[in-house]
Design a protein around this motif. Structure first.
Motif, PDB file in Angstrom:
ATOM      1  N   CYS A 151       0.853  -1.152  -0.120  1.00  0.00           N
ATOM      2  CA  CYS A 151       0.092  -0.022   0.044  1.00  0.00           C
ATOM      3  C   CYS A 151       0.905   1.202  -0.064  1.00  0.00           C
ATOM      4  CB  CYS A 151      -0.990   0.100   1.448  1.00  0.00           C
ATOM      5  SG  CYS A 151      -2.353  -1.221   0.890  1.00  0.00           S
ATOM      6  N   GLN A 152       1.974   1.161   0.689  1.00  0.00           N
ATOM      7  CA  GLN A 152       2.846   2.276   0.771  1.00  0.00           C
ATOM      8  C   GLN A 152       3.516   2.515  -0.535  1.00  0.00           C
ATOM      9  OE1 GLN A 152       3.828   4.769   3.071  1.00  0.00           O
ATOM     10  NE2 GLN A 152       4.377   5.526   1.371  1.00  0.00           N
ATOM     11  N   ALA A 153       4.038   1.421  -1.523  1.00  0.00           N
ATOM     12  CA  ALA A 153       4.459   1.400  -2.722  1.00  0.00           C
ATOM     13  C   ALA A 153       3.352   2.137  -3.537  1.00  0.00           C
ATOM     14  CB  ALA A 153       5.025   0.116  -3.316  1.00  0.00           C
ATOM     15  N   LEU A 154       2.126   1.691  -3.600  1.00  0.00           N
ATOM     16  CA  LEU A 154       1.078   2.074  -4.552  1.00  0.00           C
ATOM     17  C   LEU A 154       0.991   3.948  -4.209  1.00  0.00           C
ATOM     18  CD1 LEU A 154      -1.099   1.630  -6.741  1.00  0.00           C
ATOM     19  CD2 LEU A 154      -2.780   1.065  -4.822  1.00  0.00           C
ATOM     20  N   ARG A 155       1.042   4.157  -2.840  1.00  0.00           N
ATOM     21  CA  ARG A 155       0.678   5.621  -2.389  1.00  0.00           C
ATOM     22  C   ARG A 155       1.913   6.241  -3.150  1.00  0.00           C
ATOM     23  NH1 ARG A 155      -2.309   7.721   1.305  1.00  0.00           N
ATOM     24  NH2 ARG A 155      -2.899   5.603   2.004  1.00  0.00           N
ATOM     25  N   TRP A 156       3.003   5.772  -3.077  1.00  0.00           N
ATOM     26  CA  TRP A 156       4.039   6.400  -3.857  1.00  0.00           C
ATOM     27  C   TRP A 156       4.049   6.452  -5.371  1.00  0.00           C
ATOM     28  CZ3 TRP A 156       8.208   3.589  -0.304  1.00  0.00           C
ATOM     29  CH2 TRP A 156       8.509   4.499   0.869  1.00  0.00           C
ATOM     30  N   ALA A 157       3.582   5.376  -5.961  1.00  0.00           N
ATOM     31  CA  ALA A 157       3.326   5.179  -7.390  1.00  0.00           C
ATOM     32  C   ALA A 157       2.465   6.058  -8.182  1.00  0.00           C
ATOM     33  CB  ALA A 157       2.901   3.781  -7.605  1.00  0.00           C
ATOM     34  N   ILE A 158       1.149   6.309  -7.447  1.00  0.00           N
ATOM     35  CA  ILE A 158      -0.086   6.897  -8.259  1.00  0.00           C
ATOM     36  C   ILE A 158       0.609   8.099  -8.857  1.00  0.00           C
ATOM     37  CG2 ILE A 158      -2.164   7.936  -7.866  1.00  0.00           C
ATOM     38  CD1 ILE A 158      -2.793   5.257  -6.029  1.00  0.00           C
ATOM     39  N   PRO A 159       1.088   9.164  -8.063  1.00  0.00           N
ATOM     40  CA  PRO A 159       1.545  10.395  -8.474  1.00  0.00           C
ATOM     41  C   PRO A 159       2.388  10.469 -10.108  1.00  0.00           C
ATOM     42  CG  PRO A 159       1.677  10.489  -6.139  1.00  0.00           C
ATOM     43  CD  PRO A 159       1.310   9.087  -6.610  1.00  0.00           C
ATOM     44  N   ASN A 160       2.813   9.324  -9.806  1.00  0.00           N
ATOM     45  CA  ASN A 160       4.061   9.158 -11.206  1.00  0.00           C
ATOM     46  C   ASN A 160       3.418   8.391 -12.308  1.00  0.00           C
ATOM     47  OD1 ASN A 160       5.921  10.376  -9.529  1.00  0.00           O
ATOM     48  ND2 ASN A 160       6.737   8.598  -8.703  1.00  0.00           N
ATOM     49  N   MET A 161       2.307   7.979 -12.221  1.00  0.00           N
ATOM     50  CA  MET A 161       1.649   7.007 -13.119  1.00  0.00           C
ATOM     51  C   MET A 161       1.423   8.043 -14.338  1.00  0.00           C
ATOM     52  SD  MET A 161      -0.846   4.403 -11.194  1.00  0.00           S
ATOM     53  CE  MET A 161      -0.037   3.147 -10.082  1.00  0.00           C
ATOM     54  N   VAL A 162       1.508   7.262 -15.666  1.00  0.00           N
ATOM     55  CA  VAL A 162       1.177   7.871 -16.910  1.00  0.00           C
ATOM     56  C   VAL A 162       0.508   7.009 -17.579  1.00  0.00           C
ATOM     57  CG1 VAL A 162       3.305   9.400 -16.840  1.00  0.00           C
ATOM     58  CG2 VAL A 162       3.332   7.149 -17.844  1.00  0.00           C
ATOM     59  N   ARG A 163      -0.044   7.268 -18.794  1.00  0.00           N
ATOM     60  CA  ARG A 163      -1.031   6.512 -19.517  1.00  0.00           C
ATOM     61  C   ARG A 163      -0.251   5.218 -19.982  1.00  0.00           C
ATOM     62  NH1 ARG A 163      -2.410   5.288 -24.787  1.00  0.00           N
ATOM     63  NH2 ARG A 163      -4.704   4.617 -25.048  1.00  0.00           N
ATOM     64  N   ALA A 164       0.864   5.371 -20.218  1.00  0.00           N
ATOM     65  CA  ALA A 164       1.658   4.050 -20.599  1.00  0.00           C
ATOM     66  C   ALA A 164       1.587   2.830 -19.564  1.00  0.00           C
ATOM     67  CB  ALA A 164       3.097   4.414 -20.890  1.00  0.00           C
ATOM     68  N   ASP A 165       1.513   3.313 -18.169  1.00  0.00           N
ATOM     69  CA  ASP A 165       1.554   2.460 -17.087  1.00  0.00           C
ATOM     70  C   ASP A 165       0.345   1.796 -16.992  1.00  0.00           C
ATOM     71  OD1 ASP A 165       4.242   2.880 -16.082  1.00  0.00           O
ATOM     72  OD2 ASP A 165       3.373   4.904 -15.373  1.00  0.00           O
ATOM     73  N   PHE A 166      -0.978   2.537 -17.486  1.00  0.00           N
ATOM     74  CA  PHE A 166      -2.304   2.089 -17.248  1.00  0.00           C
ATOM     75  C   PHE A 166      -2.463   1.116 -18.492  1.00  0.00           C
ATOM     76  CE2 PHE A 166      -3.182   6.504 -15.566  1.00  0.00           C
ATOM     77  CZ  PHE A 166      -3.005   6.166 -14.220  1.00  0.00           C
ATOM     78  N   VAL A 167      -1.903   1.134 -19.447  1.00  0.00           N
ATOM     79  CA  VAL A 167      -2.053   0.540 -20.940  1.00  0.00           C
ATOM     80  C   VAL A 167      -1.466  -0.858 -20.453  1.00  0.00           C
ATOM     81  CG1 VAL A 167      -1.235  -0.039 -23.036  1.00  0.00           C
ATOM     82  CG2 VAL A 167      -2.214   2.232 -22.513  1.00  0.00           C
ATOM     83  N   LYS A 168      -0.184  -0.780 -19.589  1.00  0.00           N
ATOM     84  CA  LYS A 168       0.550  -2.036 -19.378  1.00  0.00           C
ATOM     85  C   LYS A 168      -0.121  -3.106 -18.398  1.00  0.00           C
ATOM     86  CE  LYS A 168       5.336  -0.180 -20.042  1.00  0.00           C
ATOM     87  NZ  LYS A 168       6.668   0.160 -18.959  1.00  0.00           N
ATOM     88  N   CYS A 169      -0.734  -2.065 -17.322  1.00  0.00           N
ATOM     89  CA  CYS A 169      -1.660  -2.963 -16.441  1.00  0.00           C
ATOM     90  C   CYS A 169      -2.733  -3.783 -16.953  1.00  0.00           C
ATOM     91  CB  CYS A 169      -1.989  -2.021 -15.189  1.00  0.00           C
ATOM     92  SG  CYS A 169      -0.705  -1.578 -14.207  1.00  0.00           S
ATOM     93  N   GLU A 170      -3.652  -2.987 -17.994  1.00  0.00           N
ATOM     94  CA  GLU A 170      -4.682  -3.468 -18.642  1.00  0.00           C
ATOM     95  C   GLU A 170      -4.251  -4.780 -19.439  1.00  0.00           C
ATOM     96  OE1 GLU A 170      -5.886   0.043 -20.444  1.00  0.00           O
ATOM     97  OE2 GLU A 170      -7.272   0.797 -19.100  1.00  0.00           O
ATOM     98  N   ASP A 171      -3.167  -4.611 -20.071  1.00  0.00           N
ATOM     99  CA  ASP A 171      -2.570  -5.722 -21.038  1.00  0.00           C
ATOM    100  C   ASP A 171      -2.483  -6.894 -20.284  1.00  0.00           C
ATOM    101  OD1 ASP A 171      -2.866  -4.287 -23.333  1.00  0.00           O
ATOM    102  OD2 ASP A 171      -0.467  -3.629 -23.402  1.00  0.00           O
ATOM    103  N   VAL A 172      -1.725  -6.738 -18.963  1.00  0.00           N
ATOM    104  CA  VAL A 172      -1.544  -7.828 -18.192  1.00  0.00           C
ATOM    105  C   VAL A 172      -2.867  -8.583 -17.581  1.00  0.00           C
ATOM    106  CG1 VAL A 172      -0.402  -8.784 -15.883  1.00  0.00           C
ATOM    107  CG2 VAL A 172       0.662  -7.109 -17.327  1.00  0.00           C
TER     108      VAL A 172
END
Length: 226
Positions: free
Chosen positions: A100-121
């Motif tokens: 949860c701490q990792a996700l808290r740090w990650a969200i502000p840095n996420m870009v569209r490419a990250d969302f696409v990668k997650c959706e593909d997985v």
């Protein structure tokens, strides 16, 4: 002791470290229950089976003990660690805190490419047939989700916890229908990340991890009562 691979002795060479190859083979045998919980593993037998020195096997045993796959006891030697409801609960609590701490740090840095990668997985996970595929893609989804945190020590800790937890996850996904519920939760977490709702995303992730832990504890306790 059973033969992890039901095969002739191996003789390793090549660019990868011999100890790493033996570690990978033994870890896989444990994950797939070819070496069962509580089963003793003898250093000399493993050395003969894989055609390596006992020093290399000692190194492999040390690493697998640190990862939680083997257990070393004075005067009793080394055996495969038994799945424990207490350990499943503890690792789930640790995972909830760190991930949860990792996700808290990650969200502000996420870009569209990250969302696409997650959706593909997640799409690949929907189509996955075997438990091996599902577990591998599940780990991949979480890794891609946390990568934008850019906290290498935290991500390494998460990877170590998840490696130790894979035996438990495999037990849950083989014995229950948890994978379908897990996938629905994955998509909810991703949607919350897209709208930058950090609090709800982290809360959903925490519940997702702890629910898996609760299911494991319940399943393990039930199996021990049989």
């Amino acid at each position: 002791m059973s033969d992890p691979d039901n095969a002739q002795p191996h003789h390793y060479g090549g660019s990868r470290s011999t100890a790493t190859l033996v570690i990978d083979e033994l870890r896989t045998a444990i994950l797939h229950n070819r070496l069962a919980g509580g089963e003793r593993v003898r250093q000399d037998a493993i050395a003969t089976q894989y055609g390596v020195s006992q020093m290399i096997v000692r190194e492999a045993f040390k690493q697998l003990t640190a990862e939680g796959f083997l257990k070393a006891e004075p005067r009793r030697g080394v055996s495969v660690a038994v799945l424990s409801a207490d350990e499943a609960w503890e690792v789930s609590q640790l995972r909830a805190l760190v991930e949860c701490q990792a996700l808290r740090w990650a969200i502000p840095n996420m870009v569209r490419a990250d969302f696409v990668k997650c959706e593909d997985v997640l799409d690949a996970l929907d189509a996955a047939g075997s438990v091996d595929e599902k577990i591998s893609l599940n780990a991949r989804f979480h890794a891609v989700l946390y990568a934008p945190a850019r906290r290498p020590k935290t991500l390494e800790l998460i990877e170590n916890l998840r490696m130790n937890f894979e035996r438990y996850l495999r037990f849950t996904w083989e014995e229950t229908h948890h994978s379908e519920q897990s996938q629905a939760e994955h998509r909810s977490i991703l949607e919350l990340c897209k709208i930058r709702d950090t609090e709800r995303a982290c809360d959903t992730l925490r519940k997702h991890i702890l629910a898996t832990g609760d299911l494991l504890v319940e399943s393990l306790n039930a199996s021990q009562r049989l």
